[in-house]
Structures are given as C-alpha cells and as structure tokens.
Design an enzyme around this catalytic site. Structure first.
Site, PDB file in Angstrom:
ATOM      1  N   GLU A  67       0.837  -1.205   0.000  1.00 14.38           N
ATOM      2  CA  GLU A  67       0.000   0.000   0.000  1.00 14.38           C
ATOM      3  C   GLU A  67       0.866   1.247   0.000  1.00 14.38           C
ATOM      4  O   GLU A  67       1.986   1.228   0.512  1.00 14.38           O
ATOM      5  CB  GLU A  67      -0.891   0.021   1.249  1.00 14.38           C
ATOM      6  CG  GLU A  67      -2.295  -0.510   1.027  1.00 14.38           C
ATOM      7  CD  GLU A  67      -3.201   0.450   0.239  1.00 14.38           C
ATOM      8  OE1 GLU A  67      -2.698   1.310  -0.514  1.00 14.38           O
ATOM      9  OE2 GLU A  67      -4.421   0.320   0.381  1.00 14.38           O
ATOM     10  N   ASP A  68       0.328   2.331  -0.553  1.00 12.81           N
ATOM     11  CA  ASP A  68       1.022   3.616  -0.446  1.00 12.81           C
ATOM     12  C   ASP A  68       0.884   4.182   0.962  1.00 12.81           C
ATOM     13  O   ASP A  68       1.839   4.614   1.571  1.00 12.81           O
ATOM     14  CB  ASP A  68       0.492   4.608  -1.498  1.00 12.81           C
ATOM     15  CG  ASP A  68      -1.038   4.736  -1.501  1.00 12.81           C
ATOM     16  OD1 ASP A  68      -1.723   3.971  -0.781  1.00 12.81           O
ATOM     17  OD2 ASP A  68      -1.554   5.596  -2.236  1.00 12.81           O
ATOM     18  N   ASP A 114      -4.478   4.915   6.210  1.00 11.43           N
ATOM     19  CA  ASP A 114      -5.041   6.100   6.840  1.00 11.43           C
ATOM     20  C   ASP A 114      -6.040   5.650   7.916  1.00 11.43           C
ATOM     21  O   ASP A 114      -5.648   5.329   9.027  1.00 11.43           O
ATOM     22  CB  ASP A 114      -5.686   6.936   5.722  1.00 11.43           C
ATOM     23  CG  ASP A 114      -6.216   8.267   6.176  1.00 11.43           C
ATOM     24  OD1 ASP A 114      -5.658   8.849   7.106  1.00 11.43           O
ATOM     25  OD2 ASP A 114      -7.200   8.752   5.573  1.00 11.43           O
ATOM     26  N   PHE A 154      -2.875  15.609   5.331  1.00 12.51           N
ATOM     27  CA  PHE A 154      -2.946  15.150   3.947  1.00 12.51           C
ATOM     28  C   PHE A 154      -1.615  15.376   3.234  1.00 12.51           C
ATOM     29  O   PHE A 154      -0.996  16.425   3.349  1.00 12.51           O
ATOM     30  CB  PHE A 154      -4.072  15.894   3.216  1.00 12.51           C
ATOM     31  CG  PHE A 154      -4.381  15.295   1.882  1.00 12.51           C
ATOM     32  CD1 PHE A 154      -5.126  14.125   1.794  1.00 12.51           C
ATOM     33  CD2 PHE A 154      -3.913  15.885   0.712  1.00 12.51           C
ATOM     34  CE1 PHE A 154      -5.396  13.553   0.561  1.00 12.51           C
ATOM     35  CE2 PHE A 154      -4.190  15.319  -0.522  1.00 12.51           C
ATOM     36  CZ  PHE A 154      -4.932  14.156  -0.598  1.00 12.51           C
ATOM     37  N   ARG A 170       0.952  12.851  -8.440  1.00 12.10           N
ATOM     38  CA  ARG A 170       1.547  11.517  -8.252  1.00 12.10           C
ATOM     39  C   ARG A 170       2.983  11.485  -8.769  1.00 12.10           C
ATOM     40  O   ARG A 170       3.781  10.656  -8.365  1.00 12.10           O
ATOM     41  CB  ARG A 170       0.747  10.460  -9.015  1.00 12.10           C
ATOM     42  CG  ARG A 170      -0.665  10.247  -8.493  1.00 12.10           C
ATOM     43  CD  ARG A 170      -1.265   9.006  -9.143  1.00 12.10           C
ATOM     44  NE  ARG A 170      -2.707   8.916  -9.015  1.00 12.10           N
ATOM     45  CZ  ARG A 170      -3.348   8.426  -7.955  1.00 12.10           C
ATOM     46  NH1 ARG A 170      -2.668   7.986  -6.918  1.00 12.10           N
ATOM     47  NH2 ARG A 170      -4.661   8.378  -7.929  1.00 12.10           N
TER      48      ARG A 170
HETATM   49  P1  IMP Z   1      -7.887   4.200   4.344  1.00 14.11           P
HETATM   50  O1  IMP Z   1      -8.908   3.222   3.819  1.00 14.11           O
HETATM   51  O2  IMP Z   1      -8.548   5.329   5.102  1.00 14.11           O
HETATM   52  O3  IMP Z   1      -6.777   3.562   5.150  1.00 14.11           O
HETATM   53  O4  IMP Z   1      -7.271   4.965   3.118  1.00 14.11           O
HETATM   54  C1  IMP Z   1      -6.533   4.374   2.184  1.00 14.11           C
HETATM   55  C2  IMP Z   1      -6.444   5.180   0.909  1.00 14.11           C
HETATM   56  O5  IMP Z   1      -6.840   6.556   1.023  1.00 14.11           O
HETATM   57  C3  IMP Z   1      -5.003   5.208   0.479  1.00 14.11           C
HETATM   58  O6  IMP Z   1      -4.653   4.046  -0.221  1.00 14.11           O
HETATM   59  C4  IMP Z   1      -4.943   6.461  -0.356  1.00 14.11           C
HETATM   60  O7  IMP Z   1      -5.326   6.178  -1.672  1.00 14.11           O
HETATM   61  C5  IMP Z   1      -5.953   7.395   0.280  1.00 14.11           C
HETATM   62  N1  IMP Z   1      -5.271   8.359   1.189  1.00 14.11           N
HETATM   63  C6  IMP Z   1      -5.283   8.350   2.536  1.00 14.11           C
HETATM   64  N2  IMP Z   1      -4.564   9.370   3.044  1.00 14.11           N
HETATM   65  C7  IMP Z   1      -4.076  10.048   1.981  1.00 14.11           C
HETATM   66  C8  IMP Z   1      -3.214  11.221   1.866  1.00 14.11           C
HETATM   67  O8  IMP Z   1      -2.767  11.859   2.831  1.00 14.11           O
HETATM   68  N3  IMP Z   1      -2.921  11.603   0.591  1.00 14.11           N
HETATM   69  C9  IMP Z   1      -3.377  10.952  -0.517  1.00 14.11           C
HETATM   70  N4  IMP Z   1      -4.160   9.856  -0.446  1.00 14.11           N
HETATM   71  C10 IMP Z   1      -4.507   9.412   0.799  1.00 14.11           C
HETATM   72 MG    MG Z   2      -4.385   3.727  -2.243  1.00 12.63          MG
END
Ligand code: IMP
Ligand code: MG
Length: 178
Positions: free
Chosen positions: A102-103, A106, A155, A168
């Site tokens: 994963e990148d 969050d 963010f 990106r």
């Molecule tokens: P989660 O399901 O809330 O853990 O979010 C996962 C996805 O939300 C990541 O794979 C990202 O694509 C996007 N995301 C969460 N935080 C950020 C951020 O700070 N910048 C850009 N994309 C984010």
């Molecule tokens: Mg993602």
C-alpha cells in the site's frame, strides 16, 4: 525545496526522495531476510503504490512475483457491509506467501475490508507493507507488518499519492499547509 500549489491548495516539502529511498532499501533488506527461502507474491494496490512498488523491487534479491491490482468496493447483500474485490488479479493466491503493498494506511478501512477477502483465497501467509502510515487517523484496526514512515494525520501528496488525481509524479512527498 519550495512550497507548491496544486489546484487550490498549498503543500510544503515533507519527506525527500533521498529519505524515501534510504527507507525503501531498509524495507527491502528486511523482506530479503524474512523471505529468504520463500517466494512471495506482492499485491500492489493501484493507483497509489506504483512508484513505491517499482523502487522496492529494485532492491529485492530474492525470488518474488508481483501483481498490480485495483480495488472495487460495493455494498454486500449480507450484514458484513462493504465488500472489496480485487480487479486484475491473474494469479492464484492459494498457498502463496502474499504481501500487500500500500502507499498509505489512513483510517484502515480499505485494508480491513480487503484482507478478509484475500484470506478467502487461502494464502500460505499474508502480510501488509505500507510506505506511509497515519496511526492517529485509524478508525479500523488493521495489521500492518512493514511500515516505511509513521506520519501525522495530515494530507500528503507526491511519490504516487494524489490530490484530485494530480501530483503523483512528484518524487518528493509534500504535506498540506493548513
Ligand atoms: P484508508 O482506507 O482510510 O486507510 O485509506 C486508504 C487510501 O486513502 C489510500 O490508499 C490512499 O489512496 C488514500 N489516502 C489516505 N490518506 C491520503 C493522503 O494523505 N494523501 C493521498 N491519499 C490518501
Ligand atoms: Mg491507495
């Protein structure tokens, strides 16, 4: 490095590419050790993880495979709520040592929905690696085995991560100025 503007927002330099690369080499070293006698299959979650996956792979010297997948989520008909399915998975996960790439993690919602559906394919093992982790944003508990950087709940963009589809391509990571 200077602040940048993307659409209506201002971002400030946060993690340089040099720091990212050093950390990725360390992550690769650990995988090389942990999976020395195995043959892991990485599942890189598109779009955000493409740059991370490409750089990580240059430093892996074990036998390994990768598949780039997208997530499609839909409301399940059962009480389990959101179901996440993988699009583009062209390999069997059965008895494979799977590592999800994963990148960023969050809230943890994406992974907490995704991991059970991977488990259904009966992998031999399942681990998660993320370049970035926001522990303070977590609303869904999720297991993360390898973390590049723990970062504050702000963010960010760059190095594969986007704001409104943009940024990106930045090699460094930038943080939103609030
Ligand atoms: P989660 O399901 O809330 O853990 O979010 C996962 C996805 O939300 C990541 O794979 C990202 O694509 C996007 N995301 C969460 N935080 C950020 C951020 O700070 N910048 C850009 N994309 C984010
Ligand atoms: Mg993602």
């Amino acid at each position: 490095m200077k602040n940048i503007t993307i659409r209506d927002k201002e971002f400030t330099p946060f993690i340089s590419y040099d720091e990212i690369e050093i950390r990725i080499r360390e992550l690769a070293r650990r995988v090389n050790e942990d999976y020395a006698d195995r043959e892991p299959l990485f599942l890189a979650i598109l779009n955000g993880s493409f740059m991370f996956a490409a750089d990580l792979f240059k430093y892996l010297d074990i036998s390994c495979a990768i598949s780039f997948v997208k997530l499609a989520s839909y409301k399940g008909t059962t009480s389990t709520g959101t179901v996440v399915s993988l699009i583009g998975l062209d390999e069997s996960l059965k008895n494979r040592d799977v590592i999800v790439l994963e990148d960023i993690v969050d809230t943890g919602k994406t992974l907490s929905n995704l991991l059970p559906s991977i488990e259904e394919h009966s992998p031999a093992s399942l681990r998660v690696m993320t370049l970035l982790n926001k522990p303070d944003a977590r609303t869904h508990q999720v297991q993360v085995d390898y973390v590049g950087f723990d970062i504050p709940n702000k963010f960010i963009v760059g190095y594969g991560l986007d704001y409104d589809g943009l940024a990106r391509n930045l090699r460094d990571i930038y943080q939103l100025v609030e």
